[in-house]
Design a protein around this motif. Structure first.
Motif, PDB file in Angstrom:
ATOM      1  N   GLU A 189       0.819  -1.217   0.000  1.00  0.00           N
ATOM      2  CA  GLU A 189       0.000   0.000   0.000  1.00  0.00           C
ATOM      3  C   GLU A 189       0.847   1.258   0.000  1.00  0.00           C
ATOM      4  OE1 GLU A 189      -3.660   2.268   2.280  1.00  0.00           O
ATOM      5  OE2 GLU A 189      -3.050   0.295   2.969  1.00  0.00           O
ATOM      6  N   THR A 190       1.933   1.258   0.764  1.00  0.00           N
ATOM      7  CA  THR A 190       2.667   2.502   0.984  1.00  0.00           C
ATOM      8  C   THR A 190       3.535   2.911  -0.190  1.00  0.00           C
ATOM      9  OG1 THR A 190       4.490   1.343   2.104  1.00  0.00           O
ATOM     10  CG2 THR A 190       2.683   2.124   3.479  1.00  0.00           C
ATOM     11  N   SER A 191       3.784   2.000  -1.138  1.00  0.00           N
ATOM     12  CA  SER A 191       4.597   2.333  -2.307  1.00  0.00           C
ATOM     13  C   SER A 191       3.967   1.758  -3.567  1.00  0.00           C
ATOM     14  CB  SER A 191       6.024   1.802  -2.152  1.00  0.00           C
ATOM     15  OG  SER A 191       6.744   1.980  -3.361  1.00  0.00           O
ATOM     16  N   LYS A 192       3.463   2.648  -4.423  1.00  0.00           N
ATOM     17  CA  LYS A 192       2.892   2.206  -5.697  1.00  0.00           C
ATOM     18  C   LYS A 192       3.962   1.536  -6.567  1.00  0.00           C
ATOM     19  CE  LYS A 192      -1.179   4.197  -4.928  1.00  0.00           C
ATOM     20  NZ  LYS A 192      -0.988   4.634  -3.531  1.00  0.00           N
ATOM     21  N   ALA A 193       5.198   2.083  -6.513  1.00  0.00           N
ATOM     22  CA  ALA A 193       6.282   1.518  -7.325  1.00  0.00           C
ATOM     23  C   ALA A 193       6.630   0.110  -6.863  1.00  0.00           C
ATOM     24  CB  ALA A 193       7.505   2.428  -7.251  1.00  0.00           C
ATOM     25  N   PHE A 194       6.656  -0.101  -5.541  1.00  0.00           N
ATOM     26  CA  PHE A 194       6.968  -1.432  -5.019  1.00  0.00           C
ATOM     27  C   PHE A 194       5.990  -2.464  -5.570  1.00  0.00           C
ATOM     28  CE2 PHE A 194       5.850  -4.771  -2.001  1.00  0.00           C
ATOM     29  CZ  PHE A 194       7.079  -5.386  -1.816  1.00  0.00           C
ATOM     30  N   THR A 195       4.711  -2.141  -5.530  1.00  0.00           N
ATOM     31  CA  THR A 195       3.687  -3.105  -5.965  1.00  0.00           C
ATOM     32  C   THR A 195       3.814  -3.403  -7.447  1.00  0.00           C
ATOM     33  OG1 THR A 195       2.183  -2.378  -4.228  1.00  0.00           O
ATOM     34  CG2 THR A 195       1.209  -3.544  -6.083  1.00  0.00           C
ATOM     35  N   ARG A 196       4.008  -2.355  -8.257  1.00  0.00           N
ATOM     36  CA  ARG A 196       4.160  -2.589  -9.696  1.00  0.00           C
ATOM     37  C   ARG A 196       5.402  -3.433  -9.981  1.00  0.00           C
ATOM     38  NH1 ARG A 196      -0.785  -2.458 -10.836  1.00  0.00           N
ATOM     39  NH2 ARG A 196      -1.750  -0.437 -11.280  1.00  0.00           N
ATOM     40  N   ASP A 197       6.498  -3.138  -9.275  1.00  0.00           N
ATOM     41  CA  ASP A 197       7.721  -3.911  -9.477  1.00  0.00           C
ATOM     42  C   ASP A 197       7.547  -5.357  -9.026  1.00  0.00           C
ATOM     43  OD1 ASP A 197       8.911  -1.623 -10.454  1.00  0.00           O
ATOM     44  OD2 ASP A 197      10.005  -1.170  -8.603  1.00  0.00           O
ATOM     45  N   LEU A 198       6.799  -5.571  -7.947  1.00  0.00           N
ATOM     46  CA  LEU A 198       6.567  -6.925  -7.439  1.00  0.00           C
ATOM     47  C   LEU A 198       5.810  -7.757  -8.468  1.00  0.00           C
ATOM     48  CD1 LEU A 198       6.797  -8.626  -4.629  1.00  0.00           C
ATOM     49  CD2 LEU A 198       4.335  -8.199  -4.538  1.00  0.00           C
ATOM     50  N   LEU A 199       4.737  -7.197  -9.017  1.00  0.00           N
ATOM     51  CA  LEU A 199       3.957  -7.923 -10.017  1.00  0.00           C
ATOM     52  C   LEU A 199       4.819  -8.271 -11.228  1.00  0.00           C
ATOM     53  CD1 LEU A 199       1.501  -7.052  -8.253  1.00  0.00           C
ATOM     54  CD2 LEU A 199       0.242  -6.723 -10.385  1.00  0.00           C
ATOM     55  N   LYS A 200       5.672  -7.336 -11.623  1.00  0.00           N
ATOM     56  CA  LYS A 200       6.539  -7.569 -12.771  1.00  0.00           C
ATOM     57  C   LYS A 200       7.570  -8.650 -12.462  1.00  0.00           C
ATOM     58  CE  LYS A 200       9.485  -4.930 -15.955  1.00  0.00           C
ATOM     59  NZ  LYS A 200      10.018  -3.563 -16.239  1.00  0.00           N
ATOM     60  N   GLU A 201       8.202  -8.554 -11.287  1.00  0.00           N
ATOM     61  CA  GLU A 201       9.248  -9.501 -10.904  1.00  0.00           C
ATOM     62  C   GLU A 201       8.723 -10.920 -10.808  1.00  0.00           C
ATOM     63  OE1 GLU A 201      12.316 -10.338  -7.124  1.00  0.00           O
ATOM     64  OE2 GLU A 201      11.075  -8.526  -7.174  1.00  0.00           O
ATOM     65  N   TYR A 202       7.517 -11.084 -10.244  1.00  0.00           N
ATOM     66  CA  TYR A 202       6.968 -12.426 -10.016  1.00  0.00           C
ATOM     67  C   TYR A 202       5.979 -12.855 -11.093  1.00  0.00           C
ATOM     68  CZ  TYR A 202       9.286 -12.678  -5.499  1.00  0.00           C
ATOM     69  OH  TYR A 202      10.236 -12.744  -4.513  1.00  0.00           O
ATOM     70  N   LYS A 203       5.906 -12.060 -12.171  1.00  0.00           N
ATOM     71  CA  LYS A 203       5.057 -12.397 -13.322  1.00  0.00           C
ATOM     72  C   LYS A 203       3.602 -12.636 -12.907  1.00  0.00           C
ATOM     73  CE  LYS A 203       8.819 -14.311 -16.137  1.00  0.00           C
ATOM     74  NZ  LYS A 203       9.893 -13.789 -15.272  1.00  0.00           N
ATOM     75  N   ILE A 204       3.115 -11.774 -12.001  1.00  0.00           N
ATOM     76  CA  ILE A 204       1.717 -11.835 -11.559  1.00  0.00           C
ATOM     77  C   ILE A 204       0.879 -11.058 -12.570  1.00  0.00           C
ATOM     78  CG2 ILE A 204       0.103 -11.229  -9.709  1.00  0.00           C
ATOM     79  CD1 ILE A 204       2.530 -11.366  -7.785  1.00  0.00           C
ATOM     80  N   PRO A 205      -0.213 -11.636 -13.056  1.00  0.00           N
ATOM     81  CA  PRO A 205      -1.002 -10.947 -14.085  1.00  0.00           C
ATOM     82  C   PRO A 205      -1.718  -9.714 -13.524  1.00  0.00           C
ATOM     83  CG  PRO A 205      -2.121 -12.936 -13.342  1.00  0.00           C
ATOM     84  CD  PRO A 205      -0.758 -12.961 -12.707  1.00  0.00           C
ATOM     85  N   GLY A 206      -2.139  -8.842 -14.440  1.00  0.00           N
ATOM     86  CA  GLY A 206      -2.973  -7.708 -14.033  1.00  0.00           C
ATOM     87  C   GLY A 206      -2.255  -6.386 -13.951  1.00  0.00           C
ATOM     88  N   GLY A 207      -0.963  -6.360 -14.258  1.00  0.00           N
ATOM     89  CA  GLY A 207      -0.215  -5.113 -14.154  1.00  0.00           C
ATOM     90  C   GLY A 207      -0.259  -4.305 -15.445  1.00  0.00           C
ATOM     91  N   PRO A 208      -0.038  -2.966 -15.352  1.00  0.00           N
ATOM     92  CA  PRO A 208      -0.063  -2.106 -16.530  1.00  0.00           C
ATOM     93  C   PRO A 208       1.341  -1.835 -17.071  1.00  0.00           C
ATOM     94  CG  PRO A 208      -0.007  -0.752 -14.575  1.00  0.00           C
ATOM     95  CD  PRO A 208       0.110  -2.194 -14.108  1.00  0.00           C
ATOM     96  N   GLN A 209       1.416  -1.175 -18.195  1.00  0.00           N
ATOM     97  CA  GLN A 209       2.659  -0.548 -18.640  1.00  0.00           C
ATOM     98  C   GLN A 209       2.900   0.642 -17.712  1.00  0.00           C
ATOM     99  OE1 GLN A 209       2.502   0.836 -22.680  1.00  0.00           O
ATOM    100  NE2 GLN A 209       4.618   1.575 -22.695  1.00  0.00           N
ATOM    101  N   TYR A 210       4.128   0.787 -17.188  1.00  0.00           N
ATOM    102  CA  TYR A 210       4.370   1.856 -16.206  1.00  0.00           C
ATOM    103  C   TYR A 210       5.836   2.237 -16.188  1.00  0.00           C
ATOM    104  CZ  TYR A 210       6.701  -1.389 -13.004  1.00  0.00           C
ATOM    105  OH  TYR A 210       7.594  -2.272 -12.442  1.00  0.00           O
ATOM    106  N   GLU A 211       6.115   3.407 -15.620  1.00  0.00           N
ATOM    107  CA  GLU A 211       7.472   3.858 -15.331  1.00  0.00           C
ATOM    108  C   GLU A 211       7.437   4.637 -14.020  1.00  0.00           C
ATOM    109  OE1 GLU A 211      10.250   3.206 -16.859  1.00  0.00           O
ATOM    110  OE2 GLU A 211       9.536   2.322 -18.749  1.00  0.00           O
ATOM    111  N   THR A 212       8.552   4.603 -13.292  1.00  0.00           N
ATOM    112  CA  THR A 212       8.679   5.335 -12.031  1.00  0.00           C
ATOM    113  C   THR A 212       9.646   6.502 -12.216  1.00  0.00           C
ATOM    114  OG1 THR A 212       8.296   3.296 -10.803  1.00  0.00           O
ATOM    115  CG2 THR A 212       9.251   5.123  -9.579  1.00  0.00           C
ATOM    116  N   PHE A 213       9.305   7.659 -11.611  1.00  0.00           N
ATOM    117  CA  PHE A 213      10.103   8.867 -11.796  1.00  0.00           C
ATOM    118  C   PHE A 213      10.338   9.567 -10.456  1.00  0.00           C
ATOM    119  CE2 PHE A 213       7.595   8.159 -15.606  1.00  0.00           C
ATOM    120  CZ  PHE A 213       8.512   8.329 -16.643  1.00  0.00           C
ATOM    121  N   ASN A 214      11.487  10.261 -10.348  1.00  0.00           N
ATOM    122  CA  ASN A 214      11.712  11.195  -9.235  1.00  0.00           C
ATOM    123  C   ASN A 214      12.230  12.532  -9.752  1.00  0.00           C
ATOM    124  OD1 ASN A 214      14.364  10.647  -9.887  1.00  0.00           O
ATOM    125  ND2 ASN A 214      14.737   9.365  -8.091  1.00  0.00           N
ATOM    126  N   SER A 215      12.166  12.703 -11.067  1.00  0.00           N
ATOM    127  CA  SER A 215      12.489  13.975 -11.707  1.00  0.00           C
ATOM    128  C   SER A 215      11.621  14.063 -12.960  1.00  0.00           C
ATOM    129  CB  SER A 215      13.970  14.041 -12.069  1.00  0.00           C
ATOM    130  OG  SER A 215      14.243  13.213 -13.191  1.00  0.00           O
TER     131      SER A 215
END
Length: 462
Positions: free
Chosen positions: A129-155
């Motif tokens: 919950e506390t990190s949107k980037a963490f969750t998106r990265d987790l789904l990608k890393e573990y090949k869990i379905p349901g994730g979008p195309q995304y990018e993370t930014f700090n600038s």
């Protein structure tokens, strides 16, 4: 009595005595939080026939919670040391964490370290919950379905280019807790790339990391699961309404109301949609256990979108939803204390979890001006409510002896019936009877709004 299990072998008289004593011990339960969600939690605990004492750490004097608890204490429940000290003073055996901020601050970790069982994940796992980037990265890393195309930014580097790649269907999400108000959706909140770039620049200026991702097209729903680290027991699906005003317009809020159906699905969902959401929750629980070596113990709340291409994950919350908790705990037929102990002890597979086959509609009454400029300190009157068991106090306080608004969502009501339509009429009558400078959404759960959602899903699946 401070015996530890590993001091005795399973054949000893002492071990048998310890087991019997554990069964006879009173449940001393600490609920952290004092909104309508926590009122629903306390009410569900109170329904249990088990011997118990219930304590609450609160941010405001919630009269519904105070009536049911042995003690309610107002204090900083986001402070792990404060929470642990109070748990030890009261002899707490089990703590239930309602809001997200204590989870983000590691309150669960500190309680476990103090040998207090907890319903609510440890800080690392609460990153769902506390990190949107963490969750998106987790789904990608573990090949869990349901994730979008995304990018993370700090600038701002690469932001305009990625927005151009996504076109007009994009979402900008602040990577942190923002009370449900840190997400800006194209077409709803952002009406051009220029507006999106301005919002991203604001986040950069405040040193905020953010995620930009593709916008899903479909219908949202919430599906929560009790989780003990290995076993998941799923709850009925619910639809929340985040926007402040009729017709899903206006700013985002913490949630203006929710409904559920008697078959535990929703009118616009298929059996396949439900099973896909279940599977995403199951795979996510496995992934965080694999990643951190410790199981997720609490409520795993998936915010999903049913689309033409299956179910997609919008986001995770690491606790009961609010208002969803009021719908679901109103329907819960099983002993909630058994469920909570099963979560904490890792024995949820042995606990029977059952919900009543009825429909519910929950509607919030909120202060005039909410969410941007809510009135505060004005009195409200709930004396005309016909079913006090369906009334949940949220952001309220006392001025002398008068119940007053405290600035956020004020009170919620739940109607329960055989159909959504009947439940909506009950909820609308009840919420309309509350006097004060308040407003609510009259359209939540109505036949017209639900038919609109059914038609929308039919249209996008053609």
């Amino acid at each position: 009595f401070n015996y530890k299990k590993n001091h005795y072998n399973s054949n000893s008289t002492s071990w048998i005595s310890w087991v019997n004593l554990q069964k006879e011990m009173k449940n001393k339960i600490l609920v952290i939080g004092s909104g309508a969600r926590e009122h629903a939690i306390v009410r569900a605990l109170d329904r249990s026939p088990q011997d118990k004492e219930i304590y609450c750490l609160a941010s405001n004097m919630n009269p519904g919670i105070a009536e049911l608890c042995d003690e309610i204490l107002i204090g900083n429940f986001n402070d792990p040391d404060f929470v642990v000290n109070y748990a030890q003073e009261t002899g707490t055996t089990l703590a239930i964490i309602g809001p997200e901020n204590p989870l983000a601050n590691g309150v669960a970790d500190s309680l476990w370290n103090a040998v207090v069982k907890v319903v609510g994940p440890k800080k690392d796992l609460a990153q769902l919950e506390t990190s949107k980037a963490f969750t998106r990265d987790l789904l990608k890393e573990y090949k869990i379905p349901g994730g979008p195309q995304y990018e993370t930014f700090n600038s701002m580097d690469g932001v305009a280019e990625f927005l151009n790649e996504l076109g007009e269907n994009y979402v900008v999400k602040f990577d942190g807790l923002a009370g449900g108000k840190g997400v800006k959706v194209s077409g709803d909140h952002l009406h051009s790339h220029d507006e999106a770039l301005t919002y991203c620049q604001e986040l950069v200026n405040s040193d905020g990391e953010f995620v930009i991702e593709e916008k899903f097209i479909g219908e949202e729903f919430s599906l929560m699961s009790f989780c003990d680290g290995d076993t998941l027991k799923h709850m009925p699906a619910v639809q929340d309404h985040k926007r402040a005003y009729e017709g899903d317009t206006g700013p985002n809020t913490g949630g203006m109301g929710t409904y559920s159906d008697a078959n535990h699905s929703l009118p616009f969902l298929s059996d396949t949609d439900i099973s896909q959401a279940h599977e995403i929750n199951i795979q996510t629980a496995k992934a965080v256990k694999d990643k951190f070596g410790v199981g997720y113990k609490g409520v795993l709340y998936g915010g999903f979108m049913a689309t033409a291409n299956g179910v997609k994950l919008i986001e995770y919350n690491a606790r009961f939803g609010d208002p969803e908790a009021m719908n679901l705990l109103s329907l819960l037929e099983s002993d909630f204390i058994d469920i909570c102990n099963g979560i904490a002890d890792g024995t949820l597979d042995k606990v029977h979890v059952q919900f009543e086959n009825k429909a519910t509609v929950c509607k919030y009454a909120v202060p005039e001006g909410y969410p941007d400029n809510p009135v505060k300190g004005e009195p409200i009157d709930v004396s005309k409510i016909e079913n006090p068991g369906g009334l949940y106090y949220a952001s309220v306080d006392f001025k002398g002896t008068r119940l007053v608004e405290a600035g956020s969502r004020t009170v919620a009501v739940v109607g329960m019936a055989e159909t959504i339509s009947e439940a909506e009429k009950i909820a609308e009558k009840e919420v309309s009877s509350i006097a004060g400078p308040l407003f609510h959404r009259t359209d939540i759960g109505t036949d017209a709004v639900i038919q609109k959602r059914v038609d929308h899903m039919r249209q996008i699946k053609c």
